[in-house]
Design a protein around this motif. Structure first.
Motif, PDB file in Angstrom:
ATOM      1  N   ALA A   1       2.968  33.007 -11.046  1.00 21.45           N
ATOM      2  CA  ALA A   1       3.829  32.417 -12.067  1.00 21.45           C
ATOM      3  C   ALA A   1       4.557  33.501 -12.850  1.00 21.45           C
ATOM      4  N   SER A   2       3.883  34.595 -13.137  1.00 23.57           N
ATOM      5  CA  SER A   2       4.527  35.698 -13.853  1.00 23.57           C
ATOM      6  C   SER A   2       5.646  36.312 -13.023  1.00 23.57           C
ATOM      7  N   ALA A   3       5.400  36.458 -11.726  1.00 28.26           N
ATOM      8  CA  ALA A   3       6.436  36.997 -10.839  1.00 28.26           C
ATOM      9  C   ALA A   3       7.639  36.063 -10.779  1.00 28.26           C
ATOM     10  N   LEU A   4       7.363  34.762 -10.790  1.00 30.15           N
ATOM     11  CA  LEU A   4       8.462  33.797 -10.761  1.00 30.15           C
ATOM     12  C   LEU A   4       9.257  33.836 -12.060  1.00 30.15           C
ATOM     13  N   ALA A   5       8.567  33.915 -13.194  1.00 31.50           N
ATOM     14  CA  ALA A   5       9.267  34.000 -14.475  1.00 31.50           C
ATOM     15  C   ALA A   5      10.151  35.243 -14.520  1.00 31.50           C
TER      16      ALA A   5
ATOM     17  N   ASP B   1      15.585  37.804 -14.002  1.00 33.02           N
ATOM     18  CA  ASP B   1      16.476  38.701 -13.262  1.00 33.02           C
ATOM     19  C   ASP B   1      17.729  37.957 -12.799  1.00 33.02           C
ATOM     20  N   ALA B   2      17.541  36.717 -12.351  1.00 35.84           N
ATOM     21  CA  ALA B   2      18.688  35.938 -11.872  1.00 35.84           C
ATOM     22  C   ALA B   2      19.654  35.631 -13.011  1.00 35.84           C
ATOM     23  N   ARG B   3      19.129  35.303 -14.176  1.00 36.61           N
ATOM     24  CA  ARG B   3      19.995  34.991 -15.308  1.00 36.61           C
ATOM     25  C   ARG B   3      20.817  36.203 -15.731  1.00 36.61           C
ATOM     26  N   GLY B   4      20.251  37.384 -15.593  1.00 33.78           N
ATOM     27  CA  GLY B   4      20.944  38.588 -16.028  1.00 33.78           C
ATOM     28  C   GLY B   4      21.728  39.290 -14.944  1.00 33.78           C
ATOM     29  N   ALA B   5      21.867  38.658 -13.782  1.00 39.27           N
ATOM     30  CA  ALA B   5      22.586  39.292 -12.670  1.00 39.27           C
ATOM     31  C   ALA B   5      24.050  39.520 -13.046  1.00 39.27           C
ATOM     32  N   ALA B   6      24.592  40.650 -12.573  1.00 41.95           N
ATOM     33  CA  ALA B   6      25.945  41.033 -12.973  1.00 41.95           C
ATOM     34  C   ALA B   6      27.021  40.200 -12.295  1.00 41.95           C
ATOM     35  N   ASP B   7      26.810  39.806 -11.068  1.00 38.75           N
ATOM     36  CA  ASP B   7      27.840  39.056 -10.359  1.00 38.75           C
ATOM     37  C   ASP B   7      27.228  37.822  -9.712  1.00 38.75           C
TER      38      ASP B   7
ATOM     39  N   LEU C   1      18.497  27.470 -12.446  1.00 38.48           N
ATOM     40  CA  LEU C   1      17.472  28.346 -13.014  1.00 38.48           C
ATOM     41  C   LEU C   1      16.767  27.686 -14.193  1.00 38.48           C
ATOM     42  N   GLU C   2      17.518  26.969 -15.021  1.00 40.12           N
ATOM     43  CA  GLU C   2      16.903  26.256 -16.138  1.00 40.12           C
ATOM     44  C   GLU C   2      15.943  25.185 -15.627  1.00 40.12           C
ATOM     45  N   ALA C   3      16.344  24.486 -14.573  1.00 40.61           N
ATOM     46  CA  ALA C   3      15.467  23.465 -13.991  1.00 40.61           C
ATOM     47  C   ALA C   3      14.209  24.112 -13.416  1.00 40.61           C
ATOM     48  N   LEU C   4      14.364  25.272 -12.795  1.00 41.32           N
ATOM     49  CA  LEU C   4      13.213  25.974 -12.224  1.00 41.32           C
ATOM     50  C   LEU C   4      12.252  26.422 -13.317  1.00 41.32           C
ATOM     51  N   ALA C   5      12.798  26.915 -14.425  1.00 42.13           N
ATOM     52  CA  ALA C   5      11.950  27.316 -15.547  1.00 42.13           C
ATOM     53  C   ALA C   5      11.194  26.113 -16.116  1.00 42.13           C
ATOM     54  N   ALA C   6      11.865  24.967 -16.189  1.00 42.70           N
ATOM     55  CA  ALA C   6      11.209  23.757 -16.692  1.00 42.70           C
ATOM     56  C   ALA C   6      10.091  23.318 -15.746  1.00 42.70           C
ATOM     57  N   ARG C   7      10.322  23.430 -14.447  1.00 41.42           N
ATOM     58  CA  ARG C   7       9.298  23.054 -13.470  1.00 41.42           C
ATOM     59  C   ARG C   7       8.112  24.011 -13.543  1.00 41.42           C
TER      60      ARG C   7
ATOM     61  N   ARG D   1      23.121  34.414  -7.212  1.00 40.25           N
ATOM     62  CA  ARG D   1      22.752  33.393  -6.229  1.00 40.25           C
ATOM     63  C   ARG D   1      21.544  33.852  -5.408  1.00 40.25           C
ATOM     64  N   ALA D   2      21.534  35.124  -5.000  1.00 44.79           N
ATOM     65  CA  ALA D   2      20.418  35.646  -4.210  1.00 44.79           C
ATOM     66  C   ALA D   2      19.117  35.604  -5.014  1.00 44.79           C
ATOM     67  N   GLN D   3      19.191  36.007  -6.285  1.00 44.46           N
ATOM     68  CA  GLN D   3      18.000  35.980  -7.134  1.00 44.46           C
ATOM     69  C   GLN D   3      17.525  34.548  -7.383  1.00 44.46           C
ATOM     70  N   CYS D   4      18.466  33.631  -7.521  1.00 44.72           N
ATOM     71  CA  CYS D   4      18.110  32.226  -7.732  1.00 44.72           C
ATOM     72  C   CYS D   4      17.383  31.671  -6.507  1.00 44.72           C
ATOM     73  N   GLU D   5      17.890  31.969  -5.329  1.00 39.98           N
ATOM     74  CA  GLU D   5      17.252  31.503  -4.099  1.00 39.98           C
ATOM     75  C   GLU D   5      15.871  32.125  -3.937  1.00 39.98           C
ATOM     76  N   ARG D   6      15.733  33.385  -4.323  1.00 35.56           N
ATOM     77  CA  ARG D   6      14.422  34.041  -4.256  1.00 35.56           C
ATOM     78  C   ARG D   6      13.436  33.356  -5.200  1.00 35.56           C
ATOM     79  N   ALA D   7      13.893  33.045  -6.408  1.00 35.95           N
ATOM     80  CA  ALA D   7      13.027  32.377  -7.377  1.00 35.95           C
ATOM     81  C   ALA D   7      12.613  30.996  -6.877  1.00 35.95           C
ATOM     82  N   GLU D   8      13.541  30.254  -6.284  1.00 40.05           N
ATOM     83  CA  GLU D   8      13.208  28.926  -5.763  1.00 40.05           C
ATOM     84  C   GLU D   8      12.218  29.024  -4.606  1.00 40.05           C
ATOM     85  N   ALA D   9      12.367  30.061  -3.771  1.00 45.26           N
ATOM     86  CA  ALA D   9      11.419  30.253  -2.673  1.00 45.26           C
ATOM     87  C   ALA D   9      10.023  30.572  -3.210  1.00 45.26           C
TER      88      ALA D   9
END
Length: 458
Positions: free
Chosen positions: A284-288, A293-299, A267-273, A304-312
């Motif tokens: 870009a706003s939706a991606l941010a 959301d992925a960083r604050g996920a409870a489990d 997620l940090e790498a994605l934010a840097a990109r 992982r699902a939010q991270c994959e969504r952000a990368e997509a």
């Protein structure tokens, strides 16, 4: 092959964007490697400077349009940094685990030495030091020095040859009471003390060291307290149960923390990109927001699902940018060849999936561009079914030459067009395409009646 073609287009703008993205990933990898390597005490200044020099060399490749070399170099450097950091972390874990085992041995030796003080020969400050060793407050060389001092004080002085038999017998009795302490060196005595033979303790040490390597000492503090409590349990059965429970919990915590750390790194790498793109549109706003959301996920599963969504989402943004660059490059090239390119055509192409362009030099005919990905379809087309079809083959031949010029124009601007599939001229009838509404009437008028000319009288 002057018939319909399927081509792959790449533009200089797309290559530059890709190069910047690769450098953004590399910059994040360098920052993470530097931060963690220094925290673990495994990174020297010379190594850091060498890495910065390689990064500067890759930037020079981008500035010089060395895109292929940049791609290979950035990927190689990122892989090296990831592997080097993992080696550093494993080295730190092994070192910390060994230090924990050594400290446990020191604590056991301190406890044994205190119990051996049957003559109360050890001074109060030394007894305090031994208790500090047992509690983990005194470690390393100071602990070794305290043990050596205690051993020396408990060892009987060398007796003179003039000792009587009764005195030597008493000395031997005292030596037996100290467990042979008088006839051994400190190293021999320490080696003879009961060691922590329970293999679970070694595994616990490694898990604790792993947590510390990932998050610092505070991450392992609670588990460390449980380990001390379990080792101090007098009842063997309960001590074994506590160690088993601790080992299971530690293994699960280490796995969870490693997985979470890997996701956070992505997620940090994605934010840097995302930051390297330099634009904040709706996508870009939706991606941010997705990254947050992925960083604050409870489990971990949700994370992982939010991270994959952000990368997509990010991949889709890159594809949109690349597609726009391809459309603009092809349209600009066709404009140079005399085709009518109007404002909004790139948008119409994206929305409708295709667009047709006419050329005043060949009335009634033009080209149609289709597709919006890396592969595009290009073909000569007619704008009316009521035409002299005998000209169709000539139009395709003309388009074949124009396409070669289009390839050269795109190549001059740092891009390229490669033909993946093409049909011969005349292999398929010309497609009848529709122009925009405002052009339809003019096109129909130009092609409704055959051209007439008067032959000169003889």
């Amino acid at each position: 092959m002057s018939g319909p073609k399927v081509v792959r287009v790449i533009t200089r703008e797309e290559r530059i964007a890709r190069g910047r993205d690769q450098l953004a990933q590399l910059d994040h990898a360098i920052a993470h490697w530097s931060r963690e390597g220094q925290r673990l005490g495994q990174l020297g200044q010379a190594t850091l400077e060498a890495t910065r020099a390689r990064r500067a060399a890759l930037q020079a490749l981008l500035d010089a349009d060395g895109f292929d070399a940049l791609q290979r170099g950035a990927a190689s450097e990122i892989a090296f940094l990831q592997n080097d950091l993992e080696v550093c972390r494993q080295r730190a874990v092994a070192h910390a685990g060994q230090a924990r085992q050594q400290q446990r041995q020191l604590a056991q030796n301190a406890a044994t030495l205190r119990r051996a003080d049957t003559r109360q020969a050890l001074p109060a400050d030394l007894l305090d030091a031994l208790r500090a060793i047992e509690g983990g407050a005194l470690t390393g060389a100071p602990a070794q020095a305290a043990l050596a001092r205690g051993f020396t004080l408990l060892s009987p002085k060398e007796e003179a040859d003039s000792l009587s038999a009764a005195q030597r017998a008493l000395a031997n009795t005292l030596a037996d009471g100290l467990g042979g302490l008088a006839t051994e060196t400190l190293a021999q005595w320490q080696a003879r003390q009961p060691a922590a033979t329970d293999a679970r303790l070694g595994q616990i040490d490694l898990h604790l060291a792993t947590l510390e390597a990932l998050d610092g000492p505070e991450a392992a503090a609670g588990f460390q307290a449980r380990a001390a409590k379990a080792q101090g349990e007098a009842a063997a059965a309960r001590r074994s149960m506590l160690l088993d429970s601790l080992l299971l919990d530690l293994a699960a915590a280490a796995r969870e923390r490693q997985a979470r750390a890997a996701l956070l790194l992505r997620l940090e790498a994605l934010a840097a990109r995302l930051h390297s793109l330099g634009e904040m549109n709706d996508n870009a706003s939706a991606l941010a927001q997705a990254i947050g959301d992925a960083r604050g996920a409870a489990d971990l599963g949700a994370m992982r699902a939010q991270c994959e969504r952000a990368e997509a989402l990010f991949d889709a943004m890159l594809q949109q940018q690349a597609a726009l660059a391809r459309r603009e490059a092809v349209l600009a090239g066709l404009a140079s060849l005399g085709y009518e390119v109007r404002e909004g055509m790139a948008t119409a192409w994206a929305e409708q999936g295709k667009v047709a362009l006419r050329k005043p030099a060949t009335p009634g005919y033009g080209v149609e561009l289709g597709g919006d990905g890396a592969r595009l379809q290009v073909r000569a087309v007619a704008f009316s079914a009521a035409r002299d079809t005998g000209r169709d083959r000539d139009i395709e031949t003309i388009w074949c030459g124009e396409f070669a010029h289009l390839q050269a124009l795109v190549a001059q601007r740092g891009g390229g067009i490669e033909i993946e599939r093409a049909l011969p001229a005349g292999a398929a009838p010309l497609r009848v395409a529709a122009l925009a509404d405002e052009d339809a009437a003019q096109t129909a008028a130009a092609t409704a009646a055959p051209l007439q000319r008067t032959l000169p009288r003889t």
